[in-house]
Design an enzyme around this catalytic site. Structure first.
Site: not given
Ligand code: NDP
Ligand code: OXD
Length: 315
Positions: A278, A230
């Site tokens: 994005h 993000r």
């Molecule tokens: P998940 O919830 O599966 O994974 C998130 C990861 O981030 C987990 O490993 C989590 O830790 C870690 N995390 C969260 N907060 C912290 C913190 N404070 N410190 C350290 N680690 C942290 O999400 P996804 O993999 O499905 O998606 C991740 C992000 O990707 C989404 O939230 C979105 O913002 C972004 N995204 C962007 C897209 C784009 O088109 N650019 C498309 C899809 C997603 P833990 O494993 O311990 O919970």
């Molecule tokens: C998502 C994105 O969060 O597209 O899936 O950014």
């Protein structure tokens, strides 16, 4: 018992798709909601602030995206289960994006393209895959899928998460204490974190300066940043400063503090930055609609919902 699609540039597509896939259901598209009391299930992306609060019989919100920060910014967000989007379509697209950007910078493509513009024919040194350590910040659903693909290309892998993890082929670090050692051993930083109060602005100059310098040599000129998480995670002025001072060599950015990225942003012009709008993982309308309908069916059949977010931690 109506379904609502709300927010998103693709609202009309989701409406048409939901009606086609579930002709027996009553579907409404915001702001044409009819009697608000009918609405039970919402598919939402950046819904107007406060708009979801009017649906007093709402039982479920499904996020069009994997990230749910767009919902938690609403101070009047209804207290109902929120399901985030997790789907092979989205995951495959993100894996492609991350592999593409990693290869692009490890193969020094910004420099090669600059050479092309001046018709210069010259070899640049290139790192061997096992000289490159890719560190994935956020080793969740997407991070782990990317790790698997990057491992297949021969890169060494590190991962960082909030809670401790065990991921095959990945050296895992967790929490505040794990951050610095993780960064110190990372040449290519792939960011797939959610945007929460804990991760806001985490990609700043102080962090970039902790990235590995030992991987920096003539074949890999310096650390690379790839942010597909993000925009709120990054301090854009600091990315430019880090590129200027050499604590970053190059960056690929799919997300921004303000989207669309304003035309006067200096990020557009930087030779070592790749900008994408994005679109790292823009899933098909059908995949998202199928997922929405599946969650409704699960709820109606008394089965547990999938990928329910925890409002206390914001993802
Ligand atoms: P998940 O919830 O599966 O994974 C998130 C990861 O981030 C987990 O490993 C989590 O830790 C870690 N995390 C969260 N907060 C912290 C913190 N404070 N410190 C350290 N680690 C942290 O999400 P996804 O993999 O499905 O998606 C991740 C992000 O990707 C989404 O939230 C979105 O913002 C972004 N995204 C962007 C897209 C784009 O088109 N650019 C498309 C899809 C997603 P833990 O494993 O311990 O919970
Ligand atoms: C998502 C994105 O969060 O597209 O899936 O950014």
């Amino acid at each position: 018992m109506s379904l609502l699609v709300i927010g998103s540039d693709r609202l009309d597509d989701f409406y048409v798709c939901t009606k086609a896939m579930a002709p027996e259901r009553d579907v409404r598209a915001y702001p044409d909601v009819g009697n608000v009391a009918d609405i039970k299930y919402a598919l939402a992306w950046k819904a107007p602030m406060g708009s979801l609060a009017q649906f007093e019989n709402l039982e479920l919100i499904v996020s069009v995206g994997a990230g749910v920060d767009h919902l938690f910014t609403d101070p009047e967000l209804p207290d109902v289960p929120i399901v985030r989007y997790v789907d092979p379509d989205l995951t495959a697209r993100m894996v492609q994006y991350v592999v593409l950007q990693t290869l692009f910078h490890v193969r020094r493509m910004t420099e090669i393209q600059a050479q092309q513009r001046t018709k210069k024919w010259a070899f640049l040194g290139e790192a061997m895959p096992d000289e490159v350590r890719v560190g994935i910040m956020g080793i969740g659903v997407l991070g782990q899928a990317c790790a698997k693909a990057l491992g297949g290309l021969g890169y060494r892998l590190n991962g960082w998460s909030r809670s401790p993890k065990n991921v095959d082929g990945v050296t895992c670090f967790a929490g505040d204490d794990g951050l610095e050692p993780f960064l110190n051993q990372t040449d290519v930083l792939v960011v797939l974190l959610p945007f929460t109060p804990a991760t806001k602005g985490i990609l700043n100059l102080d962090l970039f300066r902790k990235l590995s310098t030992s991987g920096r040599h003539e074949r890999l000129p310096g650390p690379v940043l790839i942010n597909a998480g993000r925009g709120g995670l990054q301090v854009e002025a600091d990315i430019l400063s880090a590129l200027d001072e050499g604590s970053l060599y190059a960056a690929s950015l799919d997300v921004f503090e303000t989207e669309p990225l304003p035309s006067d942003s200096p990020l557009w012009e930087h030779e070592h930055i790749v900008i994408t709008p994005h679109n790292a993982a823009e899933s098909a309308n059908e995949s998202i609609t199928r997922y929405f309908l599946r969650q409704i069916e699960r709820l109606e059949n008394g089965q547990p919902l999938e990928n329910v977010v925890d409002p206390k931690i914001g993802y």
